[in-house]
Design an enzyme around this catalytic site. Sequence first.
Site, short mmCIF file in Angstrom:
data_model
loop_
_atom_site.label_atom_id
_atom_site.label_comp_id
_atom_site.label_asym_id
_atom_site.label_seq_id
_atom_site.Cartn_x
_atom_site.Cartn_y
_atom_site.Cartn_z
NE ARG A 94 -7.54 11.38 5.36
CZ ARG A 94 -7.97 10.75 6.46
NH1 ARG A 94 -7.14 10.00 7.14
NH2 ARG A 94 -9.20 10.89 6.88
CG ASN A 98 -1.82 1.14 1.34
OD1 ASN A 98 -1.43 2.27 1.08
ND2 ASN A 98 -3.05 0.91 1.72
CD GLU A 149 -7.11 -0.30 1.37
OE1 GLU A 149 -7.37 0.70 2.07
OE2 GLU A 149 -6.16 -1.05 1.62
NE ARG A 201 -8.28 7.48 4.31
CZ ARG A 201 -9.13 7.19 5.29
NH1 ARG A 201 -10.23 7.89 5.46
NH2 ARG A 201 -8.87 6.22 6.13
CG HIS A 211 -8.19 4.10 1.11
ND1 HIS A 211 -8.33 3.98 2.46
CD2 HIS A 211 -9.41 4.45 0.64
CE1 HIS A 211 -9.59 4.23 2.81
NE2 HIS A 211 -10.25 4.54 1.71
CG HIS A 232 -5.27 -1.98 9.33
ND1 HIS A 232 -4.78 -1.34 10.44
CD2 HIS A 232 -5.84 -1.02 8.57
CE1 HIS A 232 -5.07 -0.05 10.36
NE2 HIS A 232 -5.71 0.17 9.22
CG HIS A 244 0.93 6.28 4.84
ND1 HIS A 244 -0.05 7.24 4.99
CD2 HIS A 244 0.47 5.19 5.48
CE1 HIS A 244 -1.04 6.75 5.72
NE2 HIS A 244 -0.75 5.50 6.02
CD GLU A 276 -7.09 -6.22 3.41
OE1 GLU A 276 -7.38 -5.79 2.27
OE2 GLU A 276 -6.32 -5.63 4.19
CB THR A 289 -9.23 1.59 7.33
OG1 THR A 289 -8.83 2.22 6.12
CG2 THR A 289 -10.59 0.97 7.15
N1 PXP Z 1 -5.82 -3.21 4.35
C1 PXP Z 1 -6.73 -2.21 4.42
C2 PXP Z 1 -8.13 -2.53 4.05
C3 PXP Z 1 -6.38 -0.92 4.81
O1 PXP Z 1 -7.31 0.05 4.88
C4 PXP Z 1 -5.03 -0.65 5.12
C5 PXP Z 1 -4.60 0.73 5.52
O2 PXP Z 1 -4.80 1.60 4.46
C6 PXP Z 1 -4.10 -1.70 5.02
C7 PXP Z 1 -4.53 -2.98 4.66
C8 PXP Z 1 -2.65 -1.50 5.32
O3 PXP Z 1 -2.50 -1.20 6.67
P1 PXP Z 1 -1.09 -0.70 7.20
O4 PXP Z 1 -0.84 0.62 6.55
O5 PXP Z 1 -1.30 -0.60 8.67
O6 PXP Z 1 -0.09 -1.72 6.78
#
Ligand code: PXP
Length: 245
Positions: A48, A6, A69, A44, A42, A189, A9, A150, A100
């Site tokens: 952001r 992901n 996402e 949003r 993701h 997550h 960030h 998931e 999330t």
């Molecule tokens: N899966 C989902 C559905 C998420 O919303 C996120 C965070 O955006 C992640 C996985 C990844 O989480 P993390 O950034 O804590 O690794």
Amino acid sequence: MKLGVNIDHVATLREARKGVEPEPVAGAVLALLGGADGITAHLREDRRHINDRDLTLLRKVVHTELNLEMAATAEMIRIAKKIKPDMVTLVPEKRQELTTEGGLNLKKNFKQISGAVKKLKTSGLYVSLFINSEEKDITLSADTGADAVEIHTGGYANARGRNQARQYKRVASAVETALKLGLDVNAGHGLNYENVKKIASITTIRGLYIGHSIVSRAVLVGMERAVREMRQLIRDAADDNRNRN
Ligand code: PXP
């Protein structure tokens, strides 16, 4: 087991200055070169971090798995149909949250979520639902007609000691239940370099979706080189100056 990275960030850092760097698409390409099986972003409602332009470019460069996402809203369904990601993961979204916070509330929002699943699947998209490890959420997920779930690993990631062992068992049993119902099962997550191994040992999980810890580590392992390169530029400028005089 797949690893989906992901890159939200990377975009968060860009948005700190509302500028052009770091480029999230470059981050995605480097993640793929590093061995990621796919890229997650993701989009949003408040844009952001990831924005519409990022998503369009990501679709052009990610030829493996692009996982979008998004919330189950009309706007996002329209965008998903246009972008055609390889997977859509429906997530709950609150404006004020930092990330999330939990899985979808399927009991409360069943009509909205199953409606979104139907619309996305009619367009040929593969749909996953981000859920807590509750049995009821798994059966309701299957009822929506989604392809996959998931499982939220945040509870496991944040727990310690015996509580973490308990949380792990909940994830493992949720994976089993979902598989029995014919769903593909992903997890994610809060997974990081300390806690990932135990979850990765559940070999029936299709893929792990990890963001924050990988981007955080990238900042640190890249720091030395980044400073060395800047140091060298400053040294070169001093040398150039000396050579001119
Ligand atoms: N899966 C989902 C559905 C998420 O919303 C996120 C965070 O955006 C992640 C996985 C990844 O989480 P993390 O950034 O804590 O690794």
